[in-house]
Design an enzyme around this catalytic site. Structure first.
Site, short mmCIF file in Angstrom:
data_model
loop_
_atom_site.label_atom_id
_atom_site.label_comp_id
_atom_site.label_asym_id
_atom_site.label_seq_id
_atom_site.Cartn_x
_atom_site.Cartn_y
_atom_site.Cartn_z
N GLY A 208 0.47 -1.24 0.02
CA GLY A 208 -0.19 -0.28 0.21
C GLY A 208 0.48 0.89 0.32
O GLY A 208 2.06 0.63 0.14
N ASN A 209 -0.03 2.21 0.40
CA ASN A 209 0.47 3.87 -0.28
C ASN A 209 0.40 4.42 0.85
O ASN A 209 -0.77 4.25 1.48
CB ASN A 209 0.50 4.83 -1.61
CG ASN A 209 1.53 4.17 -2.15
OD1 ASN A 209 2.53 3.42 -2.38
ND2 ASN A 209 2.21 5.34 -3.72
N ARG A 210 1.09 5.05 1.68
CA ARG A 210 1.07 5.48 2.42
C ARG A 210 0.35 7.28 2.50
O ARG A 210 0.79 7.60 1.90
CB ARG A 210 1.58 6.13 3.76
CG ARG A 210 2.20 6.56 4.37
CD ARG A 210 3.47 6.76 5.88
NE ARG A 210 3.29 7.67 6.80
CZ ARG A 210 4.44 7.61 7.87
NH1 ARG A 210 5.64 7.89 6.59
NH2 ARG A 210 4.34 9.10 8.54
#
Ligand code: CTP
Length: 405
Positions: A208-210
């Site tokens: 995932g991307n923060r």
């Protein structure tokens, strides 16, 4: 918060505003004037706010309410604000609990006037409004429409939902909020993406991307309050849907791309505030990937995701649309934050690039933000540190400037 209510027939509409404020989690003390209590009684305000209500400075004197209520408020909103209340506030009179509260408050003050057109237009009232505005009080323009009797004109209290949005915006954005800009995005359709996408490895794990989505949501709310029709494409954001905004929830970059491109077809502006994952696993396992007995780790082969911002910018759904990207940069051996951002702006082909210096991860999940808005024409606009709502308004200011008519 303090909800002041002055003595006008529109006092009944303040019940709805109070409901919205308390339901959205605000702690509201209602301070009516004696005249307001002629229209709506203290039991109604007390029941809706869950607190005792009085117009007098002589109740609970040992708690010094005439000073404490104003001092401890984060926002004072008066709805309706009558001509009499505006005059008293402008001249610093302090004959009852509400006017004392206005004098002791050091927080933002929003006044929503409601009165007959003649009273609103009278030079005395207009002078009082000008005085209050010059002191930083946010005086909302009254709406036009049906007044108390059969007559119509300017002087109606704006809808409680509209006043509520101004309050939320002011609480989040200070004096840089929406009310100072009016409805400058009315008639515009905009798309905002927010959050971080997830790329699944198996049914329970993902890369995932923060991204908290806070900046994207602030952009959506700010555009809505400024009158735009807003589609918000949200990837894995744990925030309530903003009022009045069409929200489409997605998980992966592919889903984000599909929804953004669909909404962009009719949009005047697209702001890509989301953090789409740049890579996804080549294959997604149907079953949960198990740990190996020998302690070895699996290798994950990745394939690159499409770059939505580049695609939008290089194959514009509407040639006149304003396309805005975000760049979270740390700077490295090849260049400074600004140099890398300028190169990214050119590579992506968008009109504006909002650049955040994320060295140290300072911006993630924070209610504040800062940066610089780089334009394809070479212009750079510094956005000083402020709430994400204030930053959102600064971005829409730049977008609005680039709308051709
Ligand atoms: N973006 C996008 N599609 C992607 C990745 C990013 O539309 N697959 C958008 C983001 O929403 C943001 C902008 O591109 O507006 C910048 O994202 P960033 O991750 O900084 O760009 P990259 O091209 O991934 O650059 P870098 O090489 O620095 O990772």
């Amino acid at each position: 918060m303090v909800l002041g209510v002055a003595g006008g027939i529109a006092a009944y509409k303040a019940c709805e505003l109070l409901r919205r404020l308390t339901e959205s989690g605000h702690d509201v003390t209602v301070v009516p004037t004696a005249a307001a209590l002629e229209f709506v009684g203290a039991p109604t305000w007390a029941a809706l706010s869950g607190k005792p209500v009085t117009a007098s400075v002589w109740d609970d004197v040992h708690e010094v309410p005439h000073v404490r209520i104003g001092q401890s408020a984060d926002l004072v909103v008066v709805a309706p604000a009558t001509a009499d209340l505006l005059a008293k506030a402008a001249h610093g009179l302090a004959g009852d609990l509400l006017t004392n509260t206005l004098l002791t408050a050091r927080c933002p003050v929003v006044l929503a006037p409601a009165m007959h057109t003649e009273m609103w237009e009278h030079p005395a009232t207009q002078a009082n409004v000008a005085t209050l505005r010059s002191r930083g009080v946010l005086v909302i323009e009254p709406a036009e429409g049906r007044l108390t009797g059969k007559d119509t004109g300017k002087g109606r209290l704006p809808e409680p939902s509209a006043i509520f949005e101004v309050c939320v915006d002011v609480l989040a954005g200070g004096s840089s909020g929406a009310a100072s800009r009016g409805h400058d995005l009315a008639g515009r359709s905009v798309v905002v993406s927010a959050g971080g996408t997830r790329e699944y490895l198996d049914p329970v794990r993902f890369l995932g991307n923060r991204s908290s989505g806070l900046q994207g949501y602030a952009l959506a709310r700010a555009a809505h309050v400024r009158g735009a029709e807003v589609t918000l494409v949200a990837a894995n954001v744990a925030l309530p849907d903003p009022a009045g905004v069409k929200v489409v929830h997605v998980e992966t970059t592919a889903e984000l791309r599909t929804e953004v491109l669909a909404a962009a077809a009719a949009a005047d502006a697209v702001v890509m505030a989301a953090a789409p994952a740049d890579f996804r696993p080549t294959a997604v396992s149907d079953a949960k990937i198990k740990k190996a007995d020998d302690g070895s780790s699996p290798s994950i082969e990745l394939v690159q995701n499409p770059d939505i911002l580049s695609e939008l910018s290089h194959h514009r759904p509407r040639p006149d649309a304003v396309i805005v990207g975000f760049a979270a940069e740390t700077g490295d051996a090849t260049g400074s934050v600004r140099e890398l951002a300028a190169a990214k702006l050119e590579r992506k082909g968008c009109d504006l690039l909002v650049v955040n210096d994320v060295s140290g991860g300072a911006v993630f999940g924070s209610p504040d933000n800062e940066g610089v808005i780089l334009a394809a024409d070479g212009e750079g606009t510094d956005v000083p540190r402020g709430s994400k709502t204030a930053v959102a308004h600064a971005i829409w200011d730049q977008v609005a400037r680039r709308f051709g008519d």
